[in-house]
Each structure stands twice: as C-alpha cells, then as structure tokens.
Motif scaffolding. Structure first.
Motif, short mmCIF file in Angstrom:
data_model
loop_
_atom_site.label_atom_id
_atom_site.label_comp_id
_atom_site.label_asym_id
_atom_site.label_seq_id
_atom_site.Cartn_x
_atom_site.Cartn_y
_atom_site.Cartn_z
N GLU A 116 66.46 13.76 -49.52
CA GLU A 116 65.65 12.89 -50.37
C GLU A 116 64.32 12.58 -49.71
O GLU A 116 64.26 12.22 -48.54
CB GLU A 116 66.39 11.58 -50.66
CG GLU A 116 67.69 11.76 -51.41
CD GLU A 116 68.33 10.44 -51.77
OE1 GLU A 116 67.65 9.39 -51.61
OE2 GLU A 116 69.48 10.43 -52.21
N ARG A 117 63.25 12.74 -50.47
CA ARG A 117 61.93 12.30 -50.03
C ARG A 117 61.80 10.84 -50.44
O ARG A 117 61.65 10.51 -51.61
CB ARG A 117 60.84 13.15 -50.69
CG ARG A 117 59.41 12.70 -50.42
CD ARG A 117 58.43 13.65 -51.13
NE ARG A 117 57.06 13.19 -51.07
CZ ARG A 117 56.49 12.38 -51.98
NH1 ARG A 117 57.18 11.97 -53.03
NH2 ARG A 117 55.25 12.01 -51.84
N THR A 118 61.87 9.95 -49.47
CA THR A 118 61.99 8.52 -49.76
C THR A 118 60.70 7.74 -49.57
O THR A 118 60.63 6.58 -49.96
CB THR A 118 63.08 7.90 -48.88
OG1 THR A 118 62.76 8.13 -47.50
CG2 THR A 118 64.44 8.51 -49.18
N SER A 165 63.30 24.07 -51.10
CA SER A 165 63.27 23.02 -52.12
C SER A 165 62.00 23.06 -52.95
O SER A 165 61.97 22.55 -54.07
CB SER A 165 63.36 21.65 -51.44
OG SER A 165 62.19 21.40 -50.67
N GLY A 166 60.93 23.68 -52.41
CA GLY A 166 59.61 23.51 -52.98
C GLY A 166 59.01 22.21 -52.45
O GLY A 166 59.67 21.41 -51.78
N ALA A 167 57.74 22.01 -52.75
CA ALA A 167 57.01 20.85 -52.22
C ALA A 167 57.38 19.60 -53.00
O ALA A 167 56.77 19.28 -54.02
CB ALA A 167 55.52 21.11 -52.27
N MET A 168 58.40 18.90 -52.51
CA MET A 168 58.81 17.64 -53.12
C MET A 168 57.66 16.64 -53.01
O MET A 168 57.12 16.42 -51.93
CB MET A 168 60.07 17.10 -52.44
CG MET A 168 61.29 17.98 -52.63
SD MET A 168 62.82 17.24 -51.99
CE MET A 168 62.55 17.35 -50.23
N ASP A 216 62.13 14.72 -56.17
CA ASP A 216 62.17 14.21 -54.81
C ASP A 216 63.55 14.29 -54.18
O ASP A 216 63.75 13.80 -53.06
CB ASP A 216 61.70 12.74 -54.79
CG ASP A 216 60.19 12.62 -54.87
OD1 ASP A 216 59.50 13.62 -54.58
OD2 ASP A 216 59.70 11.55 -55.23
N VAL A 217 64.50 14.89 -54.85
CA VAL A 217 65.84 15.07 -54.31
C VAL A 217 66.21 16.55 -54.42
O VAL A 217 66.03 17.16 -55.48
CB VAL A 217 66.89 14.22 -55.05
CG1 VAL A 217 68.29 14.46 -54.49
CG2 VAL A 217 66.54 12.73 -54.96
#
Length: 298
Positions: free
Chosen positions: A17-19, A73-76, A83-84
């Motif tokens: 996760e990008r938090t 994931s690719g650029a989150m 973003d997950v």
C-alpha cells in the motif's frame, strides 16, 4: 518498503500500500533482470523530449509470483493506477523487489513452506515492525536535515548556495535548506540537488495552478520538466529549472525587492520555499554564523 523484509508462507498474498501522499512508487520484482529506464526519448520528437517508459510506470505481469519474470505494480500515485497492489507467492525462496522510481527503495519477501514458523505472527506484529523501522529511518533523516540546516546557506560574495534534499539512500527529504532565504538585489542563488537519487525542480511563478509532471499520453510535460525563463527573476512570469537529477544545480539572480515563493513540481505542496529580496546592506556572514551556532547550542 516497511517492513524491509517479510517472511510469509507459500500461497500467502501480500498487499503493498502506498500510504503517504506525494511522489508515486512502484513495487517491482525483476527476478534478476536489469531495471528498465524510467524515461525514453520520444521517437522523431524534438531534442530532449522524453516519454515515461511503459515498462517502468505501467502494470505488468500476473498477480501471482513464482520467482521468475517481471511483475510490476506500475507507478502507484499516477492515475488510474491504484494505491494498493496485491501479489500472491507460490514458490519458496527469497525475492527482492524495488521501486523503479527510487532505486534505493528496496524490500525483500521470504517465502517458506506452509507450516513453517513465522517470526511475525500476525498483521499487528508486521505493523509494529514497520513502525519501528520507519522511526529509525526518520531519525536518520532528521539528523541529516539538521546537518543540512546547519551547513546551508553557503555564502560567497554575491552568491548563495541552497541545498535541495539530503544525501541519503535511506530516503528523501522534500525540503530546501533553508526554506526561507533573505537576499539583497543582485545576489545569485544556486540550488544544488544533494539527494542520492531523487529529482526535484526549482519553479517560480506557478501559483496554485501546478502542471502535472507526466501527461496522460505518458509524455513528460515540458511545462514542468523542461527549463524555462532567463537567468534572472524580477517577480513576473515563470522560471523553471526543469528536472534536476542528483548532483545537478540551477542558478538564478534576483534583481528586484519582493517576496518570491517557489515550489518543486515533482513534490508539489510538500516541497516549497520562499526568496525574500530586501533593499539594505549585504548580510554579515559572521553574524549569520553566530546566529546559527546560537540556535544550535543556545
């Protein structure tokens, strides 16, 4: 990546996760292959025109990882990429992954057979270790930030040097050192990107209408990524350094009194500064040194 290493069972699924808002990140398993370049020249485009490399910023691979091939994931943080990112691991082994945008941002997934004892029993234990590592890295970056704040600005005659970021592989500090700088007309400021890997801009005159770094077509937006303006700034129009990579620098001479806010178009509202140009005598460097040491040691 927190925690930096995670042990799981075969068949388990991990959610990355990008938090934190700000720059995008990728979760990329390369399986020993070389990382792709982040940008590519535009075919038949004008000199310097670049496009985001789909191999770096677009999702690829299955949602099941077997220890081979590339899974990305690719650029989150770049729409429409969420973003997950979830990934299931079906093969025992130790697998390194990284962020293609931040090459020192590296993690490890250790996959063991079902039934093997795991050092972290549940999500709460995983979260606790992640927070412990975040605090340790934050403490390192805070120390480096204090060192930058004590070392900058550097004054030599009518030239002043400002640092962008800190020299660390642990992380990036989206800050100018100092964030507020007072000058007199005719002085020149040179910004140096002291980050080990991050890129930044120095951009005046953009207000709140900030251009995106990457266009929907995948092209780097020249309004954000390319240099513009002249060697001096008097408070009107836009001046942009363009993307400054690690070790690169940008200079600007300020000719008129005024207050001039500026921004990094990569990190936007996280990374801002102000130049205040005032009529008056040249700042006394010995007074500045005295004030700095008094601030540090009381």
């Amino acid at each position: 990546m927190y925690p930096k290493s995670l042990m799981i069972h075969v068949g388990d699924t991990v959610s990355f996760e990008r938090t934190v808002p700000g720059p995008p990140h990728t979760v990329t398993f390369l399986s020993g292959s070389a990382p792709p370049p982040l940008f590519l020249p535009v075919p038949d485009g004008p000199p310097g025109a670049m496009v985001a490399n789909p191999a770096a910023v677009a999702p690829s691979g299955d949602r099941v990882y077997r220890g081979r091939g590339v899974v990305n994931s690719g650029a989150m943080g770049l729409l429409p990429i969420p973003d997950v990112f979830t990934l299931t691991f079906e093969t025992p082994g130790e697998f390194t992954y990284q962020c293609l945008l931040h090459p020192y941002q590296v993690g490890q997934i250790v996959v063991v057979e079902a039934g093997a004892r795991l050092p972290l029993a549940d999500q709460a234990a995983v979260d606790a270790l992640a927070q412990q590592q975040i605090r340790a890295d934050a403490a390192e970056l805070a120390t480096l930030s204090r060192q930058q704040a004590a070392a900058y600005p550097l004054r030599r005659g009518a030239g002043v040097t400002v640092a962008m970021d800190v020299p660390s592989r642990t992380g990036s500090v989206a800050a100018y050192f100092p964030a507020t700088l007072r000058l007199r007309p005719g002085e020149t400021v040179t910004w140096v990107n002291t980050s080990s890997y991050e890129f930044h801009t120095v951009s005046f005159g953009y207000g709140t209408n900030l251009p995106p770094l990457v266009l929907p077509s995948g092209l780097l937006n020249p309004e954000a990524a390319a240099p513009s303006g002249g060697p001096s700034y008097a408070g009107s129009g836009r001046v942009n350094s363009g993307l400054l990579l690690s070790g690169q620098q940008f200079s600007q001479t300020f000719t008129q009194p005024g207050t001039y806010p500026y921004i990094c178009l990569v990190h936007e509202q996280l990374h801002t500064g102000v130049i205040i140009v005032e009529e008056g005598p040249t700042p006394d460097p010995f007074r500045l040194i005295f004030e700095r040491f008094r601030g540090l040691f009381g």
